[in-house]
Write a protein that holds these residues in place. Sequence first.
Motif, PDB file in Angstrom:
ATOM      1  N   LYS A   1       0.833  -1.197   0.000  1.00 63.07           N
ATOM      2  CA  LYS A   1       0.000   0.000   0.000  1.00 63.07           C
ATOM      3  C   LYS A   1       0.869   1.249   0.000  1.00 63.07           C
ATOM      4  N   THR A   2       0.380   2.263  -0.680  1.00 61.65           N
ATOM      5  CA  THR A   2       1.038   3.563  -0.693  1.00 61.65           C
ATOM      6  C   THR A   2      -0.005   4.647  -0.880  1.00 61.65           C
ATOM      7  N   GLU A   3       0.259   5.798  -0.353  1.00 59.45           N
ATOM      8  CA  GLU A   3      -0.608   6.950  -0.603  1.00 59.45           C
ATOM      9  C   GLU A   3      -0.056   7.649  -1.840  1.00 59.45           C
ATOM     10  N   PRO A   4      -0.855   7.738  -2.904  1.00 58.15           N
ATOM     11  CA  PRO A   4      -0.314   8.244  -4.169  1.00 58.15           C
ATOM     12  C   PRO A   4       0.164   9.691  -4.124  1.00 58.15           C
ATOM     13  N   ASP A   5      -0.294  10.480  -3.155  1.00 61.66           N
ATOM     14  CA  ASP A   5       0.250  11.836  -3.065  1.00 61.66           C
ATOM     15  C   ASP A   5       1.664  11.825  -2.475  1.00 61.66           C
ATOM     16  N   ALA A   6       2.056  10.714  -1.833  1.00 58.58           N
ATOM     17  CA  ALA A   6       3.417  10.560  -1.321  1.00 58.58           C
ATOM     18  C   ALA A   6       4.287   9.780  -2.317  1.00 58.58           C
TER      19      ALA A   6
ATOM     20  N   ILE B   1      -7.612   1.960 -12.159  1.00 62.15           N
ATOM     21  CA  ILE B   1      -7.496   1.420 -10.799  1.00 62.15           C
ATOM     22  C   ILE B   1      -8.517   0.290 -10.648  1.00 62.15           C
ATOM     23  N   LEU B   2      -8.087  -0.843 -10.089  1.00 61.77           N
ATOM     24  CA  LEU B   2      -9.033  -1.891  -9.709  1.00 61.77           C
ATOM     25  C   LEU B   2      -9.527  -1.518  -8.318  1.00 61.77           C
ATOM     26  N   PRO B   3     -10.759  -0.993  -8.235  1.00 61.66           N
ATOM     27  CA  PRO B   3     -11.223  -0.418  -6.969  1.00 61.66           C
ATOM     28  C   PRO B   3     -11.450  -1.457  -5.871  1.00 61.66           C
ATOM     29  N   LEU B   4     -11.204  -1.031  -4.642  1.00 61.33           N
ATOM     30  CA  LEU B   4     -11.451  -1.888  -3.483  1.00 61.33           C
ATOM     31  C   LEU B   4     -12.904  -2.352  -3.473  1.00 61.33           C
ATOM     32  N   LYS B   5     -13.826  -1.481  -3.837  1.00 63.05           N
ATOM     33  CA  LYS B   5     -15.243  -1.874  -3.858  1.00 63.05           C
ATOM     34  C   LYS B   5     -15.459  -3.085  -4.761  1.00 63.05           C
ATOM     35  N   LYS B   6     -14.814  -3.095  -5.908  1.00 63.43           N
ATOM     36  CA  LYS B   6     -14.951  -4.234  -6.823  1.00 63.43           C
ATOM     37  C   LYS B   6     -14.257  -5.461  -6.245  1.00 63.43           C
ATOM     38  N   ILE B   7     -13.067  -5.284  -5.697  1.00 67.11           N
ATOM     39  CA  ILE B   7     -12.331  -6.408  -5.105  1.00 67.11           C
ATOM     40  C   ILE B   7     -13.189  -7.104  -4.058  1.00 67.11           C
ATOM     41  N   LYS B   8     -13.883  -6.322  -3.243  1.00 71.82           N
ATOM     42  CA  LYS B   8     -14.720  -6.892  -2.184  1.00 71.82           C
ATOM     43  C   LYS B   8     -15.906  -7.672  -2.727  1.00 71.82           C
ATOM     44  N   THR B   9     -16.293  -7.432  -3.973  1.00 73.22           N
ATOM     45  CA  THR B   9     -17.430  -8.162  -4.554  1.00 73.22           C
ATOM     46  C   THR B   9     -16.989  -9.411  -5.316  1.00 73.22           C
ATOM     47  N   MET B  10     -15.695  -9.598  -5.484  1.00 72.19           N
ATOM     48  CA  MET B  10     -15.201 -10.752  -6.238  1.00 72.19           C
ATOM     49  C   MET B  10     -15.281 -12.006  -5.351  1.00 72.19           C
ATOM     50  N   PRO B  11     -16.111 -12.987  -5.732  1.00 73.00           N
ATOM     51  CA  PRO B  11     -16.291 -14.164  -4.868  1.00 73.00           C
ATOM     52  C   PRO B  11     -15.012 -14.965  -4.660  1.00 73.00           C
TER      53      PRO B  11
ATOM     54  N   LYS C   1       6.369 -10.846  -7.154  1.00 70.31           N
ATOM     55  CA  LYS C   1       5.509  -9.847  -7.803  1.00 70.31           C
ATOM     56  C   LYS C   1       4.729  -9.090  -6.740  1.00 70.31           C
ATOM     57  N   VAL C   2       4.518  -7.798  -7.008  1.00 69.86           N
ATOM     58  CA  VAL C   2       3.907  -6.901  -6.029  1.00 69.86           C
ATOM     59  C   VAL C   2       2.826  -6.056  -6.690  1.00 69.86           C
ATOM     60  N   PHE C   3       1.604  -6.129  -6.163  1.00 62.75           N
ATOM     61  CA  PHE C   3       0.589  -5.163  -6.556  1.00 62.75           C
ATOM     62  C   PHE C   3       0.894  -3.853  -5.838  1.00 62.75           C
ATOM     63  N   ILE C   4       0.845  -2.750  -6.567  1.00 64.88           N
ATOM     64  CA  ILE C   4       0.956  -1.424  -5.957  1.00 64.88           C
ATOM     65  C   ILE C   4      -0.472  -0.926  -5.760  1.00 64.88           C
ATOM     66  N   TYR C   5      -0.807  -0.687  -4.502  1.00 58.99           N
ATOM     67  CA  TYR C   5      -2.169  -0.354  -4.096  1.00 58.99           C
ATOM     68  C   TYR C   5      -2.201   1.081  -3.597  1.00 58.99           C
ATOM     69  N   HIS C   6      -3.034   1.896  -4.201  1.00 55.59           N
ATOM     70  CA  HIS C   6      -3.192   3.289  -3.761  1.00 55.59           C
ATOM     71  C   HIS C   6      -4.249   3.355  -2.656  1.00 55.59           C
ATOM     72  N   SER C   7      -3.884   3.953  -1.532  1.00 51.92           N
ATOM     73  CA  SER C   7      -4.812   4.090  -0.400  1.00 51.92           C
ATOM     74  C   SER C   7      -4.897   5.556   0.025  1.00 51.92           C
ATOM     75  N   SER C   8      -5.864   5.826   0.878  1.00 54.01           N
ATOM     76  CA  SER C   8      -6.062   7.184   1.416  1.00 54.01           C
ATOM     77  C   SER C   8      -6.147   8.217   0.293  1.00 54.01           C
ATOM     78  N   CYS C   9      -6.970   7.918  -0.705  1.00 47.83           N
ATOM     79  CA  CYS C   9      -7.117   8.807  -1.846  1.00 47.83           C
ATOM     80  C   CYS C   9      -8.522   8.645  -2.425  1.00 47.83           C
ATOM     81  N   LYS C  10      -8.811   9.421  -3.467  1.00 46.54           N
ATOM     82  CA  LYS C  10     -10.139   9.366  -4.078  1.00 46.54           C
ATOM     83  C   LYS C  10     -10.400   8.006  -4.731  1.00 46.54           C
ATOM     84  N   GLU C  11      -9.418   7.484  -5.474  1.00 46.09           N
ATOM     85  CA  GLU C  11      -9.559   6.195  -6.146  1.00 46.09           C
ATOM     86  C   GLU C  11      -8.698   5.145  -5.446  1.00 46.09           C
ATOM     87  N   VAL C  12      -9.272   4.491  -4.439  1.00 46.13           N
ATOM     88  CA  VAL C  12      -8.571   3.475  -3.667  1.00 46.13           C
ATOM     89  C   VAL C  12      -8.608   2.154  -4.429  1.00 46.13           C
ATOM     90  N   GLY C  13      -7.426   1.557  -4.616  1.00 47.94           N
ATOM     91  CA  GLY C  13      -7.399   0.258  -5.275  1.00 47.94           C
ATOM     92  C   GLY C  13      -6.038  -0.072  -5.853  1.00 47.94           C
TER      93      GLY C  13
END
Length: 154
Positions: free
Chosen positions: A7-12, A111-121, A49-61
Amino acid sequence: MQYWLFKTEPDAFSIDDLASRANQTEHWDGIRNYQARNFLRDQVKLGDKVFIYHSSCKEVGIAGLAEVTQEAYPDHTQFNPESHYYDPKSTIDNPRWVMVDVKFIEKFPAILPLKKIKTMPEISEVGLVKKGHRLSIMPVNEYEFSALLQAAKA
């Protein structure tokens, strides 16, 4: 090979920042949680391999993908009194905190949004979807990594 989500904050620091670095490589510093540190120190390995995840921002994912190019070594920011990540209890002889180097592989079309990730069975084990899991470094099993990668590229 193992799979991770950082996780990273994209403004940083964002996926675009990683892509713009020399050799598209940067150290992943500033981790100050012991469990996340232990993952970096003991389990994150060259070639993972590492997913880079943007957090604490408008488009979280999930924003993109990187690869570990240098295994754990002392995080230099812990020794710098001017750094936000300074740790006066760390010493050169006994550092508390480590970092790894990661290299940009790709930025996803969106961005693959967290909201979508949470709906993936098929996604149930990664810390993102579990209550109380707020680590900045987390493992992702191979099955979920494949499902997330496919969804991110769709």
